[in-house]
Design a protein around this motif. Structure first.
Motif, mmCIF file in Angstrom:
data_model
loop_
_atom_site.group_PDB
_atom_site.id
_atom_site.type_symbol
_atom_site.label_atom_id
_atom_site.label_comp_id
_atom_site.label_asym_id
_atom_site.label_seq_id
_atom_site.Cartn_x
_atom_site.Cartn_y
_atom_site.Cartn_z
ATOM 1 N N GLN A 164 -6.832 0.497 2.621
ATOM 2 C CA GLN A 164 -7.601 1.028 1.379
ATOM 3 C C GLN A 164 -7.056 0.309 0.147
ATOM 4 O O GLN A 164 -6.773 1.249 -0.523
ATOM 5 C CB GLN A 164 -7.378 2.518 1.606
ATOM 6 C CG GLN A 164 -8.310 3.171 2.480
ATOM 7 C CD GLN A 164 -9.595 2.894 2.272
ATOM 8 O OE1 GLN A 164 -10.539 3.625 1.352
ATOM 9 N NE2 GLN A 164 -10.547 2.138 3.122
ATOM 10 N N VAL A 165 -7.080 -0.886 0.134
ATOM 11 C CA VAL A 165 -6.846 -1.650 -0.984
ATOM 12 C C VAL A 165 -7.859 -2.733 -1.302
ATOM 13 O O VAL A 165 -8.544 -2.959 -0.213
ATOM 14 C CB VAL A 165 -5.411 -2.297 -0.882
ATOM 15 C CG1 VAL A 165 -4.174 -1.264 -0.878
ATOM 16 C CG2 VAL A 165 -5.430 -3.493 0.446
ATOM 17 N N VAL A 166 -7.906 -3.081 -2.425
ATOM 18 C CA VAL A 166 -8.819 -4.354 -2.781
ATOM 19 C C VAL A 166 -7.812 -5.583 -2.691
ATOM 20 O O VAL A 166 -6.879 -5.585 -2.894
ATOM 21 C CB VAL A 166 -9.317 -4.277 -4.222
ATOM 22 C CG1 VAL A 166 -10.048 -5.418 -4.597
ATOM 23 C CG2 VAL A 166 -10.038 -2.906 -4.656
ATOM 24 N N ALA B 81 -8.336 -4.554 4.230
ATOM 25 C CA ALA B 81 -8.755 -3.870 3.043
ATOM 26 C C ALA B 81 -9.143 -2.485 3.653
ATOM 27 O O ALA B 81 -8.507 -1.298 2.989
ATOM 28 C CB ALA B 81 -9.842 -4.572 2.362
ATOM 29 N N ARG B 82 -9.678 -2.309 4.585
ATOM 30 C CA ARG B 82 -10.180 -0.946 5.178
ATOM 31 C C ARG B 82 -8.923 -0.138 5.679
ATOM 32 O O ARG B 82 -9.006 1.044 5.456
ATOM 33 C CB ARG B 82 -11.379 -1.148 6.304
ATOM 34 C CG ARG B 82 -12.464 -1.834 5.948
ATOM 35 C CD ARG B 82 -13.543 -2.005 7.119
ATOM 36 N NE ARG B 82 -14.922 -2.145 6.698
ATOM 37 C CZ ARG B 82 -15.648 -3.086 7.582
ATOM 38 N NH1 ARG B 82 -15.420 -3.172 8.878
ATOM 39 N NH2 ARG B 82 -17.098 -2.951 6.865
ATOM 40 N N ASP C 18 -13.499 -5.451 -1.111
ATOM 41 C CA ASP C 18 -13.022 -4.107 -1.715
ATOM 42 C C ASP C 18 -12.418 -3.247 -0.490
ATOM 43 O O ASP C 18 -12.329 -3.810 0.722
ATOM 44 C CB ASP C 18 -14.156 -3.501 -2.395
ATOM 45 C CG ASP C 18 -15.339 -3.135 -1.440
ATOM 46 O OD1 ASP C 18 -15.154 -3.087 -0.210
ATOM 47 O OD2 ASP C 18 -16.478 -2.686 -1.888
ATOM 48 N N ARG C 19 -12.416 -2.185 -0.993
ATOM 49 C CA ARG C 19 -11.494 -1.114 0.249
ATOM 50 C C ARG C 19 -12.330 -0.771 1.330
ATOM 51 O O ARG C 19 -12.106 -0.640 2.469
ATOM 52 C CB ARG C 19 -11.231 0.169 -0.566
ATOM 53 C CG ARG C 19 -10.094 0.267 -1.772
ATOM 54 C CD ARG C 19 -10.099 1.624 -2.245
ATOM 55 N NE ARG C 19 -8.884 1.729 -3.273
ATOM 56 C CZ ARG C 19 -9.238 1.453 -4.559
ATOM 57 N NH1 ARG C 19 -10.396 1.160 -4.925
ATOM 58 N NH2 ARG C 19 -8.377 1.317 -5.416
ATOM 59 N N ASP C 20 -13.793 -1.131 1.152
ATOM 60 C CA ASP C 20 -14.665 -0.652 2.401
ATOM 61 C C ASP C 20 -14.763 -2.222 3.082
ATOM 62 O O ASP C 20 -15.702 -2.108 4.012
ATOM 63 C CB ASP C 20 -15.906 -0.157 1.807
ATOM 64 C CG ASP C 20 -15.781 1.259 1.148
ATOM 65 O OD1 ASP C 20 -15.121 2.150 1.763
ATOM 66 O OD2 ASP C 20 -16.693 1.242 0.261
ATOM 67 N N ALA D 80 0.772 -1.101 -0.043
ATOM 68 C CA ALA D 80 0.070 0.098 0.032
ATOM 69 C C ALA D 80 0.781 1.195 0.017
ATOM 70 O O ALA D 80 0.535 2.290 -0.662
ATOM 71 C CB ALA D 80 -0.972 -0.153 1.225
ATOM 72 N N ASP E 292 -2.944 -0.669 -5.381
ATOM 73 C CA ASP E 292 -4.430 -0.675 -5.486
ATOM 74 C C ASP E 292 -5.059 -1.940 -5.206
ATOM 75 O O ASP E 292 -6.060 -2.000 -4.518
ATOM 76 C CB ASP E 292 -5.362 0.135 -6.528
ATOM 77 C CG ASP E 292 -4.608 1.546 -6.701
ATOM 78 O OD1 ASP E 292 -5.001 2.450 -5.886
ATOM 79 O OD2 ASP E 292 -3.892 1.762 -7.702
#
Length: 273
Positions: free
Chosen positions: A77-79, A73-74, A103-105, A32, A37
């Motif tokens: 902030q990466v997939v 991921a959160r 996903d990032r969320d 990261a 990403d």
């Protein structure tokens, strides 16, 4: 598909999940920081050990792996792909080999249970019987449109030897093929890179191949060389044989150029087969 950086993480996972989770987070953090990403963890990222111990841990480990992927991921902030972990079935005497993409969320984008199981007697004297304690998945791997990135097709390790699976993924729209693995050292030296390049070339798709490396337990030794490969078959990044990551750009224009230059997907005659 947009341009972005993709990272194929390489680990030497052990029989201690705590050590493995910490090692995985360290590599996710580093990827990261380098701007990745999309990050892929290898097969068996949370545990590499004896089947009896894996079955004992499976129920708790499956829950921990899913939570770990969401948290990482959160946080970064990466997939994030968890490339394979045990998910218990039935009375706990068997598992699935499961990959999850979040996903990032932290939302689950896709799940895949490995359909090709590694049952092989190798010339080096090692015998592998994945089917002895693992159930094969019953559904073809998914293709998921990752918002802001590309369409990703999932698979796991031994799947790489079955090219028809990747035709399915590309036929469903995949731009990038994820092939997380714990490839044996014996087969890896001859087959790993050439198989991955073949899957990239024949499908004019990017390949992201996270890997296990080094000595894990007993005689279990993995090949390493996590790779990122472009649609022409060029190796863009190679993690070598130490823990780390192969990180390289996925480029929309380049993939379009390769598919125009070598339009083999458009020339297929599936009705004849």
């Amino acid at each position: 598909m947009n341009d972005f950086l993709a990272a194929a993480v390489q680990l030497t996972s052990s029989q201690d999940p705590e050590i493995n989770f910490n090692a995985a987070e360290e590599q996710i953090d580093l990827a990261a920081r380098r701007g990745a990403d999309l990050v892929g963890l290898p097969e068996n990222f949370a545990f590499m050990g004896e089947d009896s111990r894996r079955l004992e841990l499976a129920s708790d480990l499956a829950e921990r792996c899913s939570r770990f992927l969401v948290t990482m991921a959160r946080r970064y902030q990466v997939v994030l792909l968890g490339g394979g972990f045990p998910a218990p079935v039935g009375d706990g005497s068997r598992t699935l080999n499961r990959a999850e993409l979040v996903d990032r969320d932290g939302q689950l984008l896709a799940r895949y249970d490995k359909i090709h199981l590694f049952d092989v007697d190798l010339p080096d004297g090692n015998t592998y019987r994945e089917s002895a304690t693992v159930n094969a998945g019953q559904e073809l791997p998914p293709v998921v449109d990752v918002p802001g990135l590309c369409k990703v097709g999932l698979s796991i390790c031994y799947d790489v030897r079955f090219p028809e699976l990747y035709r399915h993924l590309v036929g469903a729209g995949a731009d990038l093929l994820m092939i997380p693995a714990a490839f044996t050292a014996f087969t890896g030296k001859d087959h790993w890179q050439v198989l991955l390049q073949a899957r990239a070339i024949e499908n004019t798709a990017y390949v992201l191949a996270p890997a296990q490396t080094g000595q894990h337990y007993g005689r279990r030794h993995s090949h390493g060389h996590a790779l990122v490969i472009d649609p022409w078959g060029t190796v863009l990044a190679d993690a070598g044989v130490l823990p780390g990551a192969a990180i390289a750009p996925v480029n929309t224009a380049h993939q379009g150029h390769v598919r125009d230059q070598m339009p083999s997907l458009r020339h297929r005659r599936p009705a004849l087969f």
